[in-house]
Write a protein that holds these residues in place. Structure first.
Motif, PDB file in Angstrom:
ATOM      1  N   GLY A 262      -7.126   0.366  13.481  1.00  0.00           N
ATOM      2  CA  GLY A 262      -8.060   0.856  12.479  1.00  0.00           C
ATOM      3  C   GLY A 262      -7.422   0.922  11.110  1.00  0.00           C
ATOM      4  O   GLY A 262      -6.384   0.283  10.852  1.00  0.00           O
ATOM      5  N   GLN A 263      -8.015   1.681  10.213  1.00  0.00           N
ATOM      6  CA  GLN A 263      -7.496   1.813   8.859  1.00  0.00           C
ATOM      7  C   GLN A 263      -7.718   3.230   8.362  1.00  0.00           C
ATOM      8  O   GLN A 263      -8.585   3.952   8.845  1.00  0.00           O
ATOM      9  CB  GLN A 263      -8.165   0.811   7.919  1.00  0.00           C
ATOM     10  CG  GLN A 263      -9.669   0.982   7.767  1.00  0.00           C
ATOM     11  CD  GLN A 263     -10.271  -0.106   6.912  1.00  0.00           C
ATOM     12  OE1 GLN A 263      -9.976  -1.288   7.089  1.00  0.00           O
ATOM     13  NE2 GLN A 263     -11.111   0.284   5.972  1.00  0.00           N
ATOM     14  N   HIS A 264      -6.871   3.619   7.400  1.00  0.00           N
ATOM     15  CA  HIS A 264      -7.011   4.944   6.818  1.00  0.00           C
ATOM     16  C   HIS A 264      -6.451   4.946   5.402  1.00  0.00           C
ATOM     17  O   HIS A 264      -5.616   4.108   5.042  1.00  0.00           O
ATOM     18  CB  HIS A 264      -6.299   5.997   7.677  1.00  0.00           C
ATOM     19  CG  HIS A 264      -4.819   5.775   7.799  1.00  0.00           C
ATOM     20  ND1 HIS A 264      -4.281   4.937   8.744  1.00  0.00           N
ATOM     21  CD2 HIS A 264      -3.772   6.296   7.095  1.00  0.00           C
ATOM     22  CE1 HIS A 264      -2.962   4.938   8.627  1.00  0.00           C
ATOM     23  NE2 HIS A 264      -2.630   5.755   7.639  1.00  0.00           N
ATOM     24  N   ALA A 265      -6.925   5.899   4.613  1.00  0.00           N
ATOM     25  CA  ALA A 265      -6.477   6.017   3.227  1.00  0.00           C
ATOM     26  C   ALA A 265      -5.049   6.550   3.173  1.00  0.00           C
ATOM     27  O   ALA A 265      -4.642   7.372   3.994  1.00  0.00           O
ATOM     28  CB  ALA A 265      -7.409   6.947   2.457  1.00  0.00           C
ATOM     29  N   ILE A 266      -4.290   6.050   2.230  1.00  0.00           N
ATOM     30  CA  ILE A 266      -2.905   6.475   2.061  1.00  0.00           C
ATOM     31  C   ILE A 266      -2.602   6.695   0.590  1.00  0.00           C
ATOM     32  O   ILE A 266      -3.330   6.247  -0.298  1.00  0.00           O
ATOM     33  CB  ILE A 266      -1.909   5.424   2.614  1.00  0.00           C
ATOM     34  CG1 ILE A 266      -2.092   4.083   1.878  1.00  0.00           C
ATOM     35  CG2 ILE A 266      -2.042   5.266   4.109  1.00  0.00           C
ATOM     36  CD1 ILE A 266      -0.998   3.081   2.154  1.00  0.00           C
ATOM     37  N   GLY A 267      -1.534   7.393   0.336  1.00  0.00           N
ATOM     38  CA  GLY A 267      -0.959   7.505  -0.991  1.00  0.00           C
ATOM     39  C   GLY A 267       0.523   7.190  -0.893  1.00  0.00           C
ATOM     40  O   GLY A 267       1.214   7.763  -0.051  1.00  0.00           O
ATOM     41  N   ARG A 268       0.999   6.256  -1.692  1.00  0.00           N
ATOM     42  CA  ARG A 268       2.403   5.849  -1.610  1.00  0.00           C
ATOM     43  C   ARG A 268       3.064   5.926  -2.983  1.00  0.00           C
ATOM     44  O   ARG A 268       2.439   5.653  -4.005  1.00  0.00           O
ATOM     45  CB  ARG A 268       2.535   4.429  -1.074  1.00  0.00           C
ATOM     46  CG  ARG A 268       2.174   4.270   0.391  1.00  0.00           C
ATOM     47  CD  ARG A 268       2.678   2.945   0.929  1.00  0.00           C
ATOM     48  NE  ARG A 268       2.269   2.714   2.307  1.00  0.00           N
ATOM     49  CZ  ARG A 268       2.881   3.202   3.375  1.00  0.00           C
ATOM     50  NH1 ARG A 268       3.939   3.992   3.213  1.00  0.00           N
ATOM     51  NH2 ARG A 268       2.447   2.915   4.594  1.00  0.00           N
TER      52      ARG A 268
ATOM     53  N   HIS B 268       8.914   5.993 -10.679  1.00  0.00           N
ATOM     54  CA  HIS B 268       7.962   5.659  -9.631  1.00  0.00           C
ATOM     55  C   HIS B 268       6.621   6.304  -9.950  1.00  0.00           C
ATOM     56  O   HIS B 268       6.520   7.246 -10.732  1.00  0.00           O
ATOM     57  CB  HIS B 268       8.456   6.143  -8.264  1.00  0.00           C
ATOM     58  CG  HIS B 268       8.577   7.637  -8.163  1.00  0.00           C
ATOM     59  ND1 HIS B 268       7.540   8.458  -7.802  1.00  0.00           N
ATOM     60  CD2 HIS B 268       9.626   8.449  -8.409  1.00  0.00           C
ATOM     61  CE1 HIS B 268       7.929   9.711  -7.810  1.00  0.00           C
ATOM     62  NE2 HIS B 268       9.201   9.739  -8.179  1.00  0.00           N
ATOM     63  N   LYS B 269       5.574   5.768  -9.330  1.00  0.00           N
ATOM     64  CA  LYS B 269       4.236   6.314  -9.472  1.00  0.00           C
ATOM     65  C   LYS B 269       3.589   6.408  -8.096  1.00  0.00           C
ATOM     66  O   LYS B 269       3.836   5.576  -7.226  1.00  0.00           O
ATOM     67  CB  LYS B 269       3.373   5.425 -10.373  1.00  0.00           C
ATOM     68  CG  LYS B 269       3.810   5.372 -11.827  1.00  0.00           C
ATOM     69  CD  LYS B 269       2.884   4.477 -12.638  1.00  0.00           C
ATOM     70  CE  LYS B 269       3.305   4.430 -14.100  1.00  0.00           C
ATOM     71  NZ  LYS B 269       2.440   3.529 -14.892  1.00  0.00           N
ATOM     72  N   SER B 270       2.745   7.416  -7.911  1.00  0.00           N
ATOM     73  CA  SER B 270       2.008   7.560  -6.656  1.00  0.00           C
ATOM     74  C   SER B 270       0.649   6.897  -6.811  1.00  0.00           C
ATOM     75  O   SER B 270      -0.121   7.239  -7.715  1.00  0.00           O
ATOM     76  CB  SER B 270       1.841   9.040  -6.300  1.00  0.00           C
ATOM     77  OG  SER B 270       3.102   9.634  -6.032  1.00  0.00           O
ATOM     78  N   LEU B 271       0.359   5.942  -5.934  1.00  0.00           N
ATOM     79  CA  LEU B 271      -0.896   5.202  -5.997  1.00  0.00           C
ATOM     80  C   LEU B 271      -1.607   5.270  -4.648  1.00  0.00           C
ATOM     81  O   LEU B 271      -0.978   5.341  -3.595  1.00  0.00           O
ATOM     82  CB  LEU B 271      -0.648   3.746  -6.375  1.00  0.00           C
ATOM     83  CG  LEU B 271      -0.030   3.487  -7.746  1.00  0.00           C
ATOM     84  CD1 LEU B 271       0.165   1.990  -7.970  1.00  0.00           C
ATOM     85  CD2 LEU B 271      -0.901   4.076  -8.852  1.00  0.00           C
ATOM     86  N   ALA B 272      -2.929   5.230  -4.716  1.00  0.00           N
ATOM     87  CA  ALA B 272      -3.746   5.256  -3.507  1.00  0.00           C
ATOM     88  C   ALA B 272      -3.903   3.853  -2.955  1.00  0.00           C
ATOM     89  O   ALA B 272      -3.887   2.861  -3.688  1.00  0.00           O
ATOM     90  CB  ALA B 272      -5.114   5.859  -3.811  1.00  0.00           C
ATOM     91  N   GLY B 273      -4.045   3.764  -1.641  1.00  0.00           N
ATOM     92  CA  GLY B 273      -4.260   2.480  -0.993  1.00  0.00           C
ATOM     93  C   GLY B 273      -4.904   2.693   0.360  1.00  0.00           C
ATOM     94  O   GLY B 273      -5.308   3.806   0.712  1.00  0.00           O
ATOM     95  N   VAL B 274      -5.026   1.627   1.119  1.00  0.00           N
ATOM     96  CA  VAL B 274      -5.591   1.683   2.463  1.00  0.00           C
ATOM     97  C   VAL B 274      -4.620   1.016   3.419  1.00  0.00           C
ATOM     98  O   VAL B 274      -4.186  -0.117   3.194  1.00  0.00           O
ATOM     99  CB  VAL B 274      -6.960   0.972   2.533  1.00  0.00           C
ATOM    100  CG1 VAL B 274      -7.492   0.972   3.962  1.00  0.00           C
ATOM    101  CG2 VAL B 274      -7.963   1.640   1.598  1.00  0.00           C
ATOM    102  N   SER B 275      -4.228   1.714   4.457  1.00  0.00           N
ATOM    103  CA  SER B 275      -3.343   1.168   5.481  1.00  0.00           C
ATOM    104  C   SER B 275      -4.188   0.589   6.610  1.00  0.00           C
ATOM    105  O   SER B 275      -5.045   1.288   7.184  1.00  0.00           O
ATOM    106  CB  SER B 275      -2.425   2.267   6.019  1.00  0.00           C
ATOM    107  OG  SER B 275      -1.568   1.758   7.019  1.00  0.00           O
TER     108      SER B 275
END
Length: 269
Positions: free
Chosen positions: A18-24, A6-13
């Motif tokens: 509203g919306q906020h930055a995430i890492g999954r 697996h890899k951890s990638l940044a995204g936007v929820s």
């Protein structure tokens, strides 16, 4: 070599509020080439861990080899764009390889991709013998719940399948994960073969629906019971019945449905 699947990638929820930055953590997949005596027989998309288990299980369940005694050498080679699993065979397996020839690319969700004839897709299966194996209704009903404890990759990503080996009175004794349900089962079959565990001593447990190829792989491996969290296809159920395979599906919430050979499940099921 330790490989993370697996890899951890940044995204936007994005939500109505509203919306906020995430890492999954997301599951990885890579092309894996199965190479026999210098000739590539298949390239499958798979999770990049447990490649030796996957390669040996794939080779066994697809009839490319009849047993580990036919393997003279094996190595895993990591390239920038994928992985090679290289076999050197002790005997000539040319006829078997041609009979089960596959296309050069198998998508991750695919089971019979590239089979070049109807006869190859609907291969004849041996009939499983009655070896005296029995599971309790409770063991079957809780099998998929028990498998959850052996899915660390799914816990991180929520995007993978698992296949587990359930032995009477022992619970899940071996489990493997992959982005593909067929790959997870091949990894399990390979792991059992490499550790010398006889599949006839337990049941395969799957976190997926049951298609014809999963029944075929289970019967070829010699496991007498297949338990799944979801439904079988009608063809899969008919094939299980013909091959003497006990098929239990919808195994969740404390219950299950039996579609073939219920005699291996006791306690009133």
């Amino acid at each position: 070599m330790t490989v993370r699947a697996h890899k951890s990638l940044a995204g936007v929820s994005v939500h109505p509020g509203g919306q906020h930055a995430i890492g999954r953590a997301l599951p990885d997949e890579v092309p894996v080439a199965l190479v026999f005596d210098g000739t590539t027989q298949a390239v499958m998309m798979a999770s990049p861990d447990r490649i030796a288990d996957f390669a040996h299980g794939f080779a066994l369940s697809e009839g490319l080899i009849g047993g580990l005694d036919e393997v003279e050498g094996f190595e895993v080679i990591h390239h920038d764009r994928g992985i090679e699993a290289r076999f050197w065979l002790a005997s000539d397996r040319g006829a078997a390889l041609k009979q089960r020839r596959r296309a050069m690319l198998g998508p991750v969700g695919c089971g019979l991709c590239g089979i070049d004839s109807l006869d190859a897709a609907m291969r004849d299966l041996p009939r499983l013998p009655d070896t005296g194996l029995h599971l309790t209704a409770h063991e079957v009903a809780t099998a998929t719940d028990a498998l959850c404890a052996h899915q660390p990759l799914h816990d991180r990503t929520r995007a993978t399948h698992a296949a587990g080996f359930l032995q009477p009175g022992m619970g899940i004794t071996c489990a493997r994960e992959d982005v593909g349900r067929h790959n997870a089962l091949d990894k399990l079959i390979g792991a059992l073969a490499r550790q010398g565990t006889d599949p006839s001593t337990g049941a395969f447990v799957l976190t997926s629906r049951v298609s014809i190829d999963l029944v075929q792989k289970t019967v070829i491996a010699g496991a007498p019971v297949l338990i799944a969290v979801s439904a079988p296809t009608a063809l899969a159920a008919d094939t299980a019945d013909s091959a003497g395979l006990t098929l239990a599906a919808f195994a969740r919430g404390g219950g299950f449905d039996i579609f073939a050979h219920a005699h291996r499940i006791i306690d009133g099921a």
